[in-house]
Design a protein around this motif. Structure first.
Motif, PDB file in Angstrom:
ATOM      1  N   SER A  39       7.704   1.607   2.327  1.00  0.00           N
ATOM      2  CA  SER A  39       7.372   0.272   1.834  1.00  0.00           C
ATOM      3  C   SER A  39       8.433  -0.752   2.256  1.00  0.00           C
ATOM      4  O   SER A  39       8.125  -1.830   2.770  1.00  0.00           O
ATOM      5  CB  SER A  39       7.263   0.352   0.306  1.00  0.00           C
ATOM      6  OG  SER A  39       7.258  -0.914  -0.259  1.00  0.00           O
ATOM      7  N   ALA A  99       0.844  -1.208   0.000  1.00  0.00           N
ATOM      8  CA  ALA A  99       0.000   0.000   0.000  1.00  0.00           C
ATOM      9  C   ALA A  99       0.876   1.254   0.000  1.00  0.00           C
ATOM     10  O   ALA A  99       0.579   2.227  -0.701  1.00  0.00           O
ATOM     11  CB  ALA A  99      -0.922  -0.015   1.218  1.00  0.00           C
ATOM     12  N   TRP A 123       2.188   1.938  -3.538  1.00  0.00           N
ATOM     13  CA  TRP A 123       1.195   2.348  -4.540  1.00  0.00           C
ATOM     14  C   TRP A 123       0.455   3.637  -4.175  1.00  0.00           C
ATOM     15  O   TRP A 123       0.080   4.407  -5.047  1.00  0.00           O
ATOM     16  CB  TRP A 123       0.187   1.219  -4.780  1.00  0.00           C
ATOM     17  CG  TRP A 123       0.821   0.071  -5.540  1.00  0.00           C
ATOM     18  CD1 TRP A 123       1.304  -1.085  -5.007  1.00  0.00           C
ATOM     19  CD2 TRP A 123       1.080   0.000  -6.943  1.00  0.00           C
ATOM     20  NE1 TRP A 123       1.839  -1.884  -5.980  1.00  0.00           N
ATOM     21  CE2 TRP A 123       1.709  -1.238  -7.198  1.00  0.00           C
ATOM     22  CE3 TRP A 123       0.848   0.859  -8.021  1.00  0.00           C
ATOM     23  CZ2 TRP A 123       2.109  -1.647  -8.467  1.00  0.00           C
ATOM     24  CZ3 TRP A 123       1.231   0.452  -9.299  1.00  0.00           C
ATOM     25  CH2 TRP A 123       1.863  -0.787  -9.514  1.00  0.00           C
ATOM     26  N   PHE A 124       0.237   3.853  -2.865  1.00  0.00           N
ATOM     27  CA  PHE A 124      -0.630   4.976  -2.484  1.00  0.00           C
ATOM     28  C   PHE A 124       0.116   6.193  -1.925  1.00  0.00           C
ATOM     29  O   PHE A 124      -0.445   7.263  -1.863  1.00  0.00           O
ATOM     30  CB  PHE A 124      -1.690   4.519  -1.470  1.00  0.00           C
ATOM     31  CG  PHE A 124      -2.598   3.446  -2.001  1.00  0.00           C
ATOM     32  CD1 PHE A 124      -3.229   3.600  -3.241  1.00  0.00           C
ATOM     33  CD2 PHE A 124      -2.825   2.265  -1.296  1.00  0.00           C
ATOM     34  CE1 PHE A 124      -4.059   2.609  -3.758  1.00  0.00           C
ATOM     35  CE2 PHE A 124      -3.647   1.268  -1.804  1.00  0.00           C
ATOM     36  CZ  PHE A 124      -4.265   1.435  -3.038  1.00  0.00           C
TER      37      PHE A 124
END
Ligand SMILES: [Zn+2]
Length: 408
Positions: free
Chosen positions: A104, A86, A89-90
């Motif tokens: 990450s 997450a 990607w976010f």
């Protein structure tokens, strides 16, 4: 007076003691015995009572705090991996790609670290956030008729596993094994994939990372929902072992060895990571450092007997050479052969003992031609499926092993 023990096994005796093992397993497998639950405690009390009835005066009840669910551990580990996905990607739009990558990688590293600690039976960060409850080992000792020259420990776990749907059929077990490997090794693979995605601007690496995210979601989802289901009755896994050791205890009580102190260890919380065995080692490490441990796992169904040659996730461990040579020799008349556990699941207390430098062997039984252990973690692991012939061969093999070890 010199006591002479017969080394060869008396088949009539083995048949009788196999029947005793079966009777114990039938009582124990009336219901599931989840790790660190009241039912596991009742199984321990049953074992304790049986030993007292056999004339053991000093049966030790060793309490410890055990992990209640291995599935919540996986939810934690793969949940951290999902945080890693997450973040990549976010967070890259609000934070920038490099800070997102750093967050990450921290999440994947923590996930990878706690997986490694768990699979190598070491304490890990966030362990205390997982539910623990009182559990216990039952320990008894059969001293030899002569001086104590060596020690041997018979080990069998009291608890049974959650009958998670992944174990319901052979096909699902296979799928579980493959997905499990991708999930576990994917935590470590995600780190270079996302790093390469940033360093090379290669989108393909990012998409491959996303594929791993799917598996990590599957692992996390299984982890958070697994405990909604029932526990397996655990007749084969592992009431068969507890019954086998109780029957051996009965025979040894009447015919003790000459030189060997035989310990009986009925352990709790094996299914959630061998907390019971670790508690036993913590208390008796010095006394048992040179002992041979004989562990039993699923010894009640199948026409073939095997010993585990190697096992373990992330850290592969093997049977010590001298132990292997000994069991191969003893196992010849029983067609004993070597087996390796797959990379996922299926670790044993034998492997835990190897990890800490102890001498150990783990016996189990299975059907010829099938690598899948019969009724492993299934709701159908009921006592009516146990085969007395298998229990008889396991008893005879172990009885032979005890005599040879004692005289060797
Ligand atoms: Zn087991």
């Amino acid at each position: 007076m010199l006591l002479i023990h017969t080394v060869s096994t008396n088949p009539a005796s083995s048949a009788r003691f196999a029947q005793r093992a079966l009777s114990h397993a039938q009582v124990l497998a009336k219901g599931g015995r989840g790790s660190a639950t009241e039912a596991e405690k009742q199984a321990a009390e049953y074992t304790q009572l049986q030993l007292k009835a056999l004339g053991f005066e000093d049966v030790h009840f060793q309490p410890f705090l055990g992990l209640r669910s291995i599935w919540l551990f996986f939810a934690l580990a793969f949940g951290l991996a999902l945080v890693g996905h997450a973040a990549f990607w976010f967070l890259r739009h609000p934070m920038g790609i490099v800070p997102a990558l750093i967050v990450s990688l921290v999440a994947f590293s923590l996930s990878g670290y706690i997986l490694w600690c768990k699979f190598s039976f070491r304490d890990f960060p966030l362990r205390t956030t997982l539910p623990h409850a009182p559990s216990q080992n039952i320990i008894a000792i059969i001293p030899p008729t002569g001086e104590v020259r060596k020690r041997l420990v018979l080990v069998g776990h009291l608890d049974s596993h959650r009958a998670v749907f992944w174990f319901a059929t052979d096909y699902l077990v296979l799928l579980f094994a493959i997905s499990g490997v991708v999930c576990i090794y994917g935590v470590y693979l995600a780190i270079p994939l996302y790093a390469l995605a940033v360093l090379t601007h290669g989108q393909v690496f990012a998409w491959l990372g996303l594929v791993l995210a799917f598996f990590h979601f599957l692992g996390w989802f299984t982890g958070v929902t697994a405990d909604l289901g029932q526990y397996s009755p655990g007749a084969n896994d592992n009431a068969s072992a507890v019954g086998t050791i109780l029957a051996l205890a009965e025979r040894l009580k009447a015919q003790p060895l000459q030189n060997t102190d035989v310990w009986l260890a009925f352990t709790g919380c094996e299914e959630t990571g061998c907390d019971g065995l670790l508690a036993l080692l913590k208390e008796h490490r010095d006394m048992l450092k040179d002992a041979l441990f004989v562990d039993f796992e699923l010894v009640g169904i199948g026409d073939r007997l095997s010993y585990v040659h190697d096992e373990g996730n992330l850290r592969r461990r093997s049977i010590p050479l001298d132990v292997e040579a000994f069991v191969k020799e003893v196992g010849k008349p029983y067609g004993l052969h070597s087996a390796s556990t797959p990379l996922i699941g299926a670790s044993t207390e034998g492997g835990t003992l190897w990890e800490f430098g102890f001498k150990a062997v783990c016996f189990s039984a299975h059907h010829q031609g099938s690598p899948i252990l019969p009724e492993w973690h299934r709701l159908t692991d009921t006592a009516d499926r146990l085969q007395v012939d298998t229990l008889e061969r396991v008893h005879a093999l172990t009885w032979d092993l005890l005599q040879r070890f004692d005289q060797g």
